[in-house]
Design an enzyme around this catalytic site. Structure first.
Site, PDB file in Angstrom:
ATOM      1  CG  HIS A  42       3.100   1.761   1.395  1.00 24.31           C
ATOM      2  ND1 HIS A  42       2.252   1.182   2.311  1.00 24.31           N
ATOM      3  CD2 HIS A  42       2.794   3.079   1.373  1.00 24.31           C
ATOM      4  CE1 HIS A  42       1.469   2.132   2.815  1.00 24.31           C
ATOM      5  NE2 HIS A  42       1.783   3.279   2.267  1.00 24.31           N
ATOM      6  NE  ARG A  94       4.343   5.346   3.543  1.00 23.26           N
ATOM      7  CZ  ARG A  94       3.922   6.097   2.543  1.00 23.26           C
ATOM      8  NH1 ARG A  94       4.638   6.206   1.440  1.00 23.26           N
ATOM      9  NH2 ARG A  94       2.803   6.761   2.638  1.00 23.26           N
ATOM     10  NE  ARG A 135       7.284   9.143  -1.089  1.00 21.08           N
ATOM     11  CZ  ARG A 135       5.985   8.977  -0.790  1.00 21.08           C
ATOM     12  NH1 ARG A 135       5.389   9.788   0.066  1.00 21.08           N
ATOM     13  NH2 ARG A 135       5.289   7.996  -1.339  1.00 21.08           N
ATOM     14  CD  GLN A 175       8.268   4.574   1.324  1.00 20.65           C
ATOM     15  OE1 GLN A 175       7.329   5.067   0.710  1.00 20.65           O
ATOM     16  NE2 GLN A 175       8.837   5.170   2.348  1.00 20.65           N
ATOM     17  CG  LEU A 207      -0.708   2.175  -1.174  1.00 17.26           C
ATOM     18  CD1 LEU A 207       0.595   1.478  -0.811  1.00 17.26           C
ATOM     19  CD2 LEU A 207      -0.477   3.653  -1.363  1.00 17.26           C
ATOM     20  CG  PHE A 244       0.094  10.060   6.505  1.00 18.01           C
ATOM     21  CD1 PHE A 244      -1.225  10.367   6.297  1.00 18.01           C
ATOM     22  CD2 PHE A 244       0.733   9.229   5.578  1.00 18.01           C
ATOM     23  CE1 PHE A 244      -1.923   9.879   5.211  1.00 18.01           C
ATOM     24  CE2 PHE A 244       0.051   8.731   4.484  1.00 18.01           C
ATOM     25  CZ  PHE A 244      -1.277   9.054   4.292  1.00 18.01           C
ATOM     26  CD  GLU A 259       2.240   6.010   6.387  1.00 18.58           C
ATOM     27  OE1 GLU A 259       3.047   5.383   5.674  1.00 18.58           O
ATOM     28  OE2 GLU A 259       2.525   7.088   6.915  1.00 18.58           O
ATOM     29  CG  HIS A 283       4.704   3.122  -2.307  1.00 15.31           C
ATOM     30  ND1 HIS A 283       3.508   3.151  -2.993  1.00 15.31           N
ATOM     31  CD2 HIS A 283       4.745   4.271  -1.577  1.00 15.31           C
ATOM     32  CE1 HIS A 283       2.858   4.272  -2.685  1.00 15.31           C
ATOM     33  NE2 HIS A 283       3.597   4.971  -1.845  1.00 15.31           N
TER      34      HIS A 283
HETATM   35  C1  LIG Z   1      -1.028   4.096  -5.121  1.00 19.69           C
HETATM   36  C2  LIG Z   1      -0.186   5.259  -4.689  1.00 19.69           C
HETATM   37  C3  LIG Z   1      -0.610   6.081  -3.653  1.00 19.69           C
HETATM   38  C4  LIG Z   1       0.181   7.164  -3.252  1.00 19.69           C
HETATM   39  N1  LIG Z   1      -0.258   7.975  -2.223  1.00 19.69           N
HETATM   40  C5  LIG Z   1       0.477   9.058  -1.868  1.00 19.69           C
HETATM   41  C6  LIG Z   1       0.015   9.980  -0.883  1.00 19.69           C
HETATM   42  O1  LIG Z   1      -1.057   9.853  -0.323  1.00 19.69           O
HETATM   43  N2  LIG Z   1       0.804  11.030  -0.562  1.00 19.69           N
HETATM   44  C7  LIG Z   1       1.999  11.237  -1.162  1.00 19.69           C
HETATM   45  O2  LIG Z   1       2.669  12.217  -0.839  1.00 19.69           O
HETATM   46  N3  LIG Z   1       2.450  10.394  -2.118  1.00 19.69           N
HETATM   47  C8  LIG Z   1       1.717   9.322  -2.489  1.00 19.69           C
HETATM   48  N4  LIG Z   1       2.185   8.477  -3.468  1.00 19.69           N
HETATM   49  C9  LIG Z   1       3.393   8.833  -4.202  1.00 19.69           C
HETATM   50  C10 LIG Z   1       3.064   9.903  -5.218  1.00 19.69           C
HETATM   51  O3  LIG Z   1       1.745   9.759  -5.665  1.00 19.69           O
HETATM   52  C11 LIG Z   1       3.989   9.839  -6.425  1.00 19.69           C
HETATM   53  O4  LIG Z   1       5.315   9.814  -5.997  1.00 19.69           O
HETATM   54  C12 LIG Z   1       3.776  11.077  -7.267  1.00 19.69           C
HETATM   55  O5  LIG Z   1       2.423  11.225  -7.601  1.00 19.69           O
HETATM   56  C13 LIG Z   1       4.624  11.087  -8.536  1.00 19.69           C
HETATM   57  O6  LIG Z   1       4.255  12.245  -9.267  1.00 19.69           O
HETATM   58  P1  LIG Z   1       5.078  12.713 -10.522  1.00 19.69           P
HETATM   59  O7  LIG Z   1       4.453  13.972 -10.987  1.00 19.69           O
HETATM   60  O8  LIG Z   1       6.518  12.726 -10.191  1.00 19.69           O
HETATM   61  O9  LIG Z   1       4.842  11.555 -11.569  1.00 19.69           O
HETATM   62  P2  LIG Z   1       3.502  10.780 -12.054  1.00 19.69           P
HETATM   63  O10 LIG Z   1       2.271  11.306 -11.436  1.00 19.69           O
HETATM   64  O11 LIG Z   1       3.794   9.338 -11.943  1.00 19.69           O
HETATM   65  O12 LIG Z   1       3.435  11.194 -13.569  1.00 19.69           O
HETATM   66  C14 LIG Z   1       4.412  10.759 -14.492  1.00 19.69           C
HETATM   67  C15 LIG Z   1       4.091  11.379 -15.808  1.00 19.69           C
HETATM   68  O13 LIG Z   1       5.163  11.132 -16.698  1.00 19.69           O
HETATM   69  C16 LIG Z   1       4.652  10.691 -17.928  1.00 19.69           C
HETATM   70  N5  LIG Z   1       5.691   9.854 -18.535  1.00 19.69           N
HETATM   71  C17 LIG Z   1       6.346   8.790 -18.022  1.00 19.69           C
HETATM   72  N6  LIG Z   1       7.225   8.313 -18.905  1.00 19.69           N
HETATM   73  C18 LIG Z   1       7.131   9.093 -19.991  1.00 19.69           C
HETATM   74  C19 LIG Z   1       7.772   9.103 -21.247  1.00 19.69           C
HETATM   75  N7  LIG Z   1       8.684   8.194 -21.562  1.00 19.69           N
HETATM   76  N8  LIG Z   1       7.414  10.043 -22.134  1.00 19.69           N
HETATM   77  C20 LIG Z   1       6.456  10.963 -21.859  1.00 19.69           C
HETATM   78  N9  LIG Z   1       5.824  10.995 -20.674  1.00 19.69           N
HETATM   79  C21 LIG Z   1       6.159  10.072 -19.763  1.00 19.69           C
HETATM   80  C22 LIG Z   1       3.366   9.974 -17.618  1.00 19.69           C
HETATM   81  O14 LIG Z   1       2.513  10.007 -18.725  1.00 19.69           O
HETATM   82  C23 LIG Z   1       2.840  10.830 -16.473  1.00 19.69           C
HETATM   83  O15 LIG Z   1       2.092  11.910 -16.976  1.00 19.69           O
HETATM   84  C24 LIG Z   1       1.410   7.398  -3.882  1.00 19.69           C
HETATM   85  C25 LIG Z   1       1.831   6.577  -4.930  1.00 19.69           C
HETATM   86  C26 LIG Z   1       1.051   5.501  -5.313  1.00 19.69           C
HETATM   87  C27 LIG Z   1       1.576   4.606  -6.397  1.00 19.69           C
END
Ligand SMILES: Cc1cc2nc3c(=O)[nH]c(=O)nc-3n(C[C@H](O)[C@H](O)[C@H](O)COP(=O)(O)OP(=O)(O)OC[C@H]3O[C@@H](n4cnc5c(N)ncnc54)[C@H](O)[C@@H]3O)c2cc1C
Length: 592
Positions: free
Chosen positions: A239, A283, A406, A237, A249, A117, A252, A364
């Site tokens: 991407h 990135r 990141r 960031q 997306l 990566f 990568e 991203h």
């Molecule tokens: C398409 C894509 C691919 C990615 N691929 C990778 C990868 O391969 N490797 C890597 O390390 N990272 C990757 N990332 C980044 C990574 O996936 C995210 O940064 C990470 O999953 C965020 O996780 P989280 O638990 O912080 O939030 P999220 O998984 O975004 O969850 C947020 C939660 O908060 C809740 N929420 C939001 N607002 C409220 C509210 N007001 N009230 C109640 N609940 C709320 C939502 O319902 C959800 O359950 C990727 C991101 C994207 C967009």
């Protein structure tokens, strides 16, 4: 009618970070998760490429190399104490996930398989190292399902499709949250000893973004409205490989498996800029060079995109050029990258096995967010003072491991490592603390007033039009390249939109499933975040990581090796700063 609940520990957000925290907190205290989406629809489920950990299953690797790569990738803005914790704990975290049931891809001898990566290197040879553990290109999906099932097993209480819009903060302490039940439109007050925020990113400020529709920064906006700070908001960031025009997306992992960027001349241009890491440079660097090629007229057909080339015969040719003896087939790619190949076919009508794929940078990941210390306790100011009972983890938090940029695979690590720490620290706190009294009758008033304005408003402004105008302007002026005048224009524009927003009235006045009203509320959050993002970006007169100022094109450690803290007090934006924690890795020039 306002409903009342009481739990020792509350987790807001059912993504990877929230579920990890809930899993650990629920082992010891009464825990609830509140999530605006059904948890397994969280954005974590879209994470494709992998989770980084120096397991060394494929070739030599060390967590210290992972730490150095993270700090260098973050352009030396990362807090190195936090980075050490993340990279060291990543190894156990991945093994924990495996034991919880996560079906990782395997090597022929049964170990967890790993791939390359961007920015992950062998520190001695400087060459790319295989550090990303993966389950095809559905790694996040597997993490989310695994954690959700384990939370159910642990009897965590879930409030699904409840949207938190306010925090109960009193005298520097957090006593819970206020949420709208989306099905009924009624307000619910959740009274708690400990509250952990894990609401993910906020990429919906931009038009071309990889982020899900729900990523609107609700809790960071609620933090600002409670006069608390956000950190490093200027670092977002972009991407390099979003589907052209749509932003969806293409992981990568494609480049990890050998894909390269090519310009209109068919040239593999990253080899010219970054001779060692080439297309696997971090990135921020790739995104900037894509647009440099475009600006110098080498975009495809003179347009604003380039190609990502993962035709198997071409990949084998690139391997040969690089002295890599590996050779791949179309079948191999179809099993390693099934989803992203499918995305190209479905969304672009392009078959990556036979055609190069048009891509452009896409908004991203938020490096900035709600400031915390390494125990995930939320900071009240830049001096390090904490808000009792309030924690944050995952993308919404800024601990800060990712600094100014990141590395790929490091978000999933951040979620599981700091999600776990957060769950444990919050449980420790809940065991020793007692419930603080809240004024039940008035607890929901601030939340209610925010909803009332939108439901009862008579103004004629349309939320969708304001949102579109915001997103287009953010793409143009607060994107990969920034300038002082561009940022000033952005701030003026955002303030005009904020004024127009005061006249937004939801067209749907009803209570049940009023998405029209909630989207209008979310727009208010996006506008507030956009304003502090642009103001923080204007103040940072240097270029570092994801923040590139054409008028200040170099990094300036003498004046800007510091984190930005931003608050809004009485309608005025105030900036302050916090020093970067530097332990082993002294700032150096970033060459790849
Ligand atoms: C398409 C894509 C691919 C990615 N691929 C990778 C990868 O391969 N490797 C890597 O390390 N990272 C990757 N990332 C980044 C990574 O996936 C995210 O940064 C990470 O999953 C965020 O996780 P989280 O638990 O912080 O939030 P999220 O998984 O975004 O969850 C947020 C939660 O908060 C809740 N929420 C939001 N607002 C409220 C509210 N007001 N009230 C109640 N609940 C709320 C939502 O319902 C959800 O359950 C990727 C991101 C994207 C967009």
């Amino acid at each position: 009618m306002v409903h009342h609940h009481q739990f020792d520990a509350l987790v807001v957000g059912g993504g990877g970070a929230g579920l990890m925290a809930a899993l650990h907190a629920s082992k010891r205290v009464k825990t609830a998760v509140i999530s605006k989406l059904y948890p397994t629809r969280s954005h974590t489920g879209t994470a494709q490429g992998g989770i980084g950990a120096a397991l060394g299953n494929m070739e030599p690797d060390k967590w210290e190399w992972h730490a150095y790569d993270t700090v260098k990738g973050g352009d030396f803005l990362s807090d190195q104490d936090a980075v050490d914790i993340m990279c060291k704990e990543a190894i156990d975290a991945v093994i924990d996930l495996e034991h919880l049931g996560l079906p990782f891809d395997r090597t022929p001898d049964g170990k967890i398989s790993q791939r390359r990566f961007g920015g992950h290197t062998n520190n001695e040879t400087k060459k790319p190292v295989m550090r990303a553990c993966h389950a095809a290109d559905r790694t996040g999906h597997m993490i989310l399902q695994t954690l959700y099932q384990n939370c159910i097993k642990n009897k965590v209480t879930f409030f699904d499709e409840f949207q938190v819009i306010d925090l109960l903060i009193d005298d520097g302490k957090c006593n819970g949250v206020v949420a709208v039940c989306l099905a009924t439109g009624e307000l619910h007050v959740f009274h708690s000893k400990g509250t952990l925020l894990a609401t993910g990113g906020f990429g919906k400020m931009w038009k071309v973004t990889s982020n899900a529709h729900s990523l609107t920064g609700d809790l960071p906006a609620a933090i600002l409205r409670r006069q608390l700070p956000l950190e490093d908001m200027e670092f977002f960031q972009f991407h390099p490989t979003g589907v052209y025009k749509l932003g969806i997306l293409l992981s990568e992992a494609a480049r990890g498996e050998g894909a390269v960027f090519i310009n209109d001349k068919g040239e593999r241009f990253m080899a010219r800029y970054m001779p060692t890491m080439k297309d696997l440079a971090p990135r921020d660097i790739c995104s900037r060079y894509i647009y440099k090629e475009v600006r110098e007229g080498r975009g495809i057909g003179g347009k604003d995109y380039v190609y990502l080339d993962f035709r198997p015969d071409q990949i084998n040719k690139y391997f040969e050029e690089d002295g890599n003896t590996k050779r791949i087939t179309a079948e191999y790619l179809e099993t390693r990258l099934p989803d992203i190949i499918e995305f190209s076919r479905v969304y672009q009508g392009v078959d990556p096995i036979t055609q190069p794929v048009p891509i452009q940078p896409t908004a991203h990941y938020a490096m900035g967010g709600i400031p915390t210390n390494v125990d995930t306790e939320v900071l009240a100011d830049a001096s390090g003072k904490t808000i009792e009972g309030l924690y944050a983890a995952g993308e919404v938090a800024c601990v800060s491991v990712h600094g100014a940029n990141r590395l790929g695979t490091n978000s999933l690590v951040d979620l599981v490592v700091f999600g776990k720490i957060g769950g444990i620290k919050m449980a420790d706190y809940c065991e020793r603390a007692s419930f603080r009294a809240i004024k039940k009758e008035t607890a929901a008033d601030f939340a209610q007033s925010q909803i009332d304005v939108l439901r009862n408003g008579k103004g004629g402004e349309d939320a969708a039009k304001i949102r579109k105008s915001l997103q287009v302007m953010m793409d143009d002026n607060v994107g990969v390249y920034r300038t002082g005048p561009g940022l000033e224009a952005a701030i003026t524009h955002i303030r005009e939109l904020q004024a127009r927003y005061k006249n937004v009235a939801a067209k749907d006045k009803g209570m049940l499933w009023n998405t029209d009203l909630m989207e209008a509320w979310e727009l208010g959050a996006l506008l507030d975040l956009a304003e502090v993002t642009a103001v923080s970006a204007l103040a940072r007169q240097e270029s570092r990581g994801g923040h590139f100022r054409e008028d200040f094109p170099t990094r300036n450690d003498a004046d800007f090796l510091k984190h930005t803290f931003v608050t809004v007090k009485n309608g005025k934006i105030e900036l302050s700063s916090k020093p970067v924690t530097i332990t082993r890795y002294k700032p150096e020039e970033r060459k790849y």
